[in-house]
Design a protein around this motif. Structure first.
Motif, PDB file in Angstrom:
ATOM      1  N   SER A 193       0.450  -1.196  -0.286  1.00 25.70           N
ATOM      2  CA  SER A 193      -0.090  -0.208  -0.238  1.00 25.70           C
ATOM      3  C   SER A 193       0.706   1.207  -0.230  1.00 25.70           C
ATOM      4  CB  SER A 193      -1.460   0.089   1.225  1.00 25.70           C
ATOM      5  OG  SER A 193      -1.992  -0.981   1.481  1.00 25.70           O
ATOM      6  N   VAL A 251      -8.623   0.656 -10.877  1.00 29.20           N
ATOM      7  CA  VAL A 251      -8.028   0.729 -10.011  1.00 29.20           C
ATOM      8  C   VAL A 251      -9.625   0.602  -8.981  1.00 29.20           C
ATOM      9  CG1 VAL A 251      -6.284   2.608 -10.268  1.00 29.20           C
ATOM     10  CG2 VAL A 251      -8.794   3.289  -9.918  1.00 29.20           C
ATOM     11  N   ARG A 291      -9.119  -1.141  -5.429  1.00 35.64           N
ATOM     12  CA  ARG A 291      -8.368  -0.588  -4.591  1.00 35.64           C
ATOM     13  C   ARG A 291      -8.014   0.318  -4.288  1.00 35.64           C
ATOM     14  NH1 ARG A 291      -3.826  -2.240  -7.388  1.00 35.64           N
ATOM     15  NH2 ARG A 291      -4.930  -1.704  -9.243  1.00 35.64           N
ATOM     16  N   MET A 314      -3.936   3.705  -2.035  1.00 41.13           N
ATOM     17  CA  MET A 314      -3.491   2.839  -3.111  1.00 41.13           C
ATOM     18  C   MET A 314      -3.602   1.617  -1.968  1.00 41.13           C
ATOM     19  SD  MET A 314      -1.119   5.013  -5.587  1.00 41.13           S
ATOM     20  CE  MET A 314       0.049   5.133  -4.484  1.00 41.13           C
ATOM     21  N   THR A 315      -4.540   0.397  -2.587  1.00 40.14           N
ATOM     22  CA  THR A 315      -4.056  -1.069  -1.549  1.00 40.14           C
ATOM     23  C   THR A 315      -3.645  -1.694  -2.531  1.00 40.14           C
ATOM     24  OG1 THR A 315      -6.304  -1.140  -1.672  1.00 40.14           O
ATOM     25  CG2 THR A 315      -4.861  -0.178   0.571  1.00 40.14           C
ATOM     26  N   SER A 316      -3.502  -2.853  -2.505  1.00 36.84           N
ATOM     27  CA  SER A 316      -3.325  -4.164  -3.397  1.00 36.84           C
ATOM     28  C   SER A 316      -2.243  -3.147  -4.884  1.00 36.84           C
ATOM     29  CB  SER A 316      -4.693  -4.932  -3.776  1.00 36.84           C
ATOM     30  OG  SER A 316      -4.882  -5.040  -2.208  1.00 36.84           O
ATOM     31  N   LEU A 317      -1.179  -2.962  -4.639  1.00 38.89           N
ATOM     32  CA  LEU A 317      -1.219  -2.920  -5.605  1.00 38.89           C
ATOM     33  C   LEU A 317       0.301  -3.505  -6.417  1.00 38.89           C
ATOM     34  CD1 LEU A 317       1.118   0.470  -4.001  1.00 38.89           C
ATOM     35  CD2 LEU A 317      -0.246   0.695  -6.280  1.00 38.89           C
ATOM     36  N   LYS A 318       0.025  -3.298  -7.326  1.00 41.94           N
ATOM     37  CA  LYS A 318       0.243  -4.100  -8.852  1.00 41.94           C
ATOM     38  C   LYS A 318       0.770  -3.690  -9.727  1.00 41.94           C
ATOM     39  CE  LYS A 318      -4.468  -5.583  -9.293  1.00 41.94           C
ATOM     40  NZ  LYS A 318      -5.988  -5.867 -10.453  1.00 41.94           N
ATOM     41  N   ASP A 333       0.732  -1.083 -11.354  1.00 36.29           N
ATOM     42  CA  ASP A 333       0.245   0.511 -11.414  1.00 36.29           C
ATOM     43  C   ASP A 333       1.358   1.538 -11.610  1.00 36.29           C
ATOM     44  OD1 ASP A 333      -1.530  -1.000  -8.499  1.00 36.29           O
ATOM     45  OD2 ASP A 333      -2.503  -0.154 -10.699  1.00 36.29           O
TER      46      ASP A 333
END
Length: 115
Positions: free
Chosen positions: A17, A63, A66, A82-86, A89
């Motif tokens: 995050s 997004v 997330r 921002m969470t569960s970033l990939k 991103d």
């Protein structure tokens, strides 16, 4: 004129995050829309999220679920949690403010998500 300064970018592992902040100053007039866009080299700048002073919120499809945008009009701040970033991103994230026919942009902050 409105000045926007972003902070909070950096390097994070996938699944992690990060919270971005944007400070607005200058001639801020309501109603307005504040938000976040992002851009990677060779691609168009895309909407991440925006929020109107009346409360309406829009998120980019990639997004939704997330990321969360919020704003504090008392301090002229807008945030992006921002969470569960990939890895996808990864981009330069820009703060933006629009009022009437005028729009303003920050200098951007780099977010890098490692796999």
């Amino acid at each position: 004129q409105v000045q926007l300064v972003e902070s909070g970018g950096g390097l994070v592992q996938a699944g992690g995050s990060l919270k971005l902040s944007c400070t607005a100053s200058g001639s801020i007039i309501m109603p307005n829309v504040m938000g976040w866009y992002r851009q990677v080299p060779g691609k168009q700048r895309e909407l991440v999220a925006n929020m109107a002073s009346g409360g309406g919120i829009n998120y980019g499809n990639s997004v939704k679920g997330r990321f969360a945008i919020s704003r504090d009009d008392a301090t002229n701040m807008v945030y992006l949690q921002m969470t569960s970033l990939k890895p996808e991103d990864t981009a330069v994230y820009y703060c933006a403010e629009a009022q009437g026919r005028y729009s303003y942009w920050g200098q951007g902050t780099q977010v890098t998500v490692s796999s």
